[in-house]
Write a protein that holds these residues in place. Structure first.
Motif, PDB file in Angstrom:
ATOM      1  N   SER A 147       0.816  -1.218   0.000  1.00 42.89           N
ATOM      2  CA  SER A 147       0.000   0.000   0.000  1.00 42.89           C
ATOM      3  C   SER A 147       0.850   1.269   0.000  1.00 42.89           C
ATOM      4  O   SER A 147       0.342   2.360  -0.278  1.00 42.89           O
ATOM      5  N   TRP A 158       2.902   2.183  -2.168  1.00 43.90           N
ATOM      6  CA  TRP A 158       3.001   2.676  -3.538  1.00 43.90           C
ATOM      7  C   TRP A 158       1.703   3.371  -3.926  1.00 43.90           C
ATOM      8  O   TRP A 158       1.022   2.984  -4.861  1.00 43.90           O
ATOM      9  N   ASP A 159       1.376   4.416  -3.199  1.00 44.19           N
ATOM     10  CA  ASP A 159       0.131   5.142  -3.450  1.00 44.19           C
ATOM     11  C   ASP A 159       0.353   6.455  -4.200  1.00 44.19           C
ATOM     12  O   ASP A 159      -0.553   7.257  -4.346  1.00 44.19           O
ATOM     13  N   GLY A 160       1.586   6.696  -4.651  1.00 45.08           N
ATOM     14  CA  GLY A 160       1.886   7.883  -5.428  1.00 45.08           C
ATOM     15  C   GLY A 160       2.234   9.116  -4.615  1.00 45.08           C
ATOM     16  O   GLY A 160       2.461  10.177  -5.169  1.00 45.08           O
ATOM     17  N   ARG A 161       2.322   8.988  -3.302  1.00 43.02           N
ATOM     18  CA  ARG A 161       2.575  10.162  -2.465  1.00 43.02           C
ATOM     19  C   ARG A 161       4.012  10.274  -1.977  1.00 43.02           C
ATOM     20  O   ARG A 161       4.360  11.258  -1.356  1.00 43.02           O
ATOM     21  N   SER A 162       4.850   9.277  -2.227  1.00 41.02           N
ATOM     22  CA  SER A 162       6.202   9.287  -1.677  1.00 41.02           C
ATOM     23  C   SER A 162       7.252   9.276  -2.790  1.00 41.02           C
ATOM     24  O   SER A 162       7.114   8.530  -3.757  1.00 41.02           O
ATOM     25  N   ASN A 202      16.170  11.086   0.753  1.00 40.26           N
ATOM     26  CA  ASN A 202      14.885  10.538   1.191  1.00 40.26           C
ATOM     27  C   ASN A 202      15.019   9.349   2.147  1.00 40.26           C
ATOM     28  O   ASN A 202      14.037   8.667   2.430  1.00 40.26           O
TER      29      ASN A 202
END
Length: 133
Positions: free
Chosen positions: A78, A80-84, A111
């Motif tokens: 989860s 890999w939701d495009g926010r990191s 990071n």
């Protein structure tokens, strides 16, 4: 208990079962040099059976080149939701090429702190507490 699948056609390297009622699917990615490790959309879909079991599927990311000892992180799919900027998804965008979507771990000193919540000892303690509660 830890089990190895006999055939690696589902994007799963290990199955971990703390009891007979629960099990976790683990995709293992080790890196010795560089800063990028990935798995494909096909591996992701096979490992999670679509979205039905994504919450129980993890990537064990092992930085074998970390000093003085390797670092291990356990990351739920989860993430890999495009926010990191650490957990990215991409396709090759080179002209005339099509490639399968890949999910990557984009490590850098900048990071590195974003990986801290996923340190193996932290995640395992949380899973153990959740299971006991």
């Amino acid at each position: 208990e830890v089990f190895e699948p006999e055939v690696d056609d589902r994007g799963i390297d290990l199955i971990v079962s703390p009891d007979l009622e629960m099990f976790y699917r683990i995709q293992v990615k080790g890196i010795t040099r560089g800063s990028y490790a990935f798995f494909t959309q096909r591996q992701f879909d096979a490992a999670t059976n679509g979205a039905r079991t994504a919450a129980l599927t993890y990537v064990a990311y092992v930085r074998l080149d970390a000093k003085p000892i390797p670092e291990t992180f356990i990351v739920p799919f989860s993430a890999w939701d495009g926010r990191s900027p650490v957990f990215v998804s991409r396709r090759s965008e080179e002209r005339g090429q099509t490639s399968e979507l890949e999910y990557g771990i984009n490590y850098s000193q900048k990071n590195a702190l974003l990986l801290e919540p996923y340190r193996a000892d932290t995640v395992l303690a949380e899973l153990s507490t959740r299971r006991a509660g």
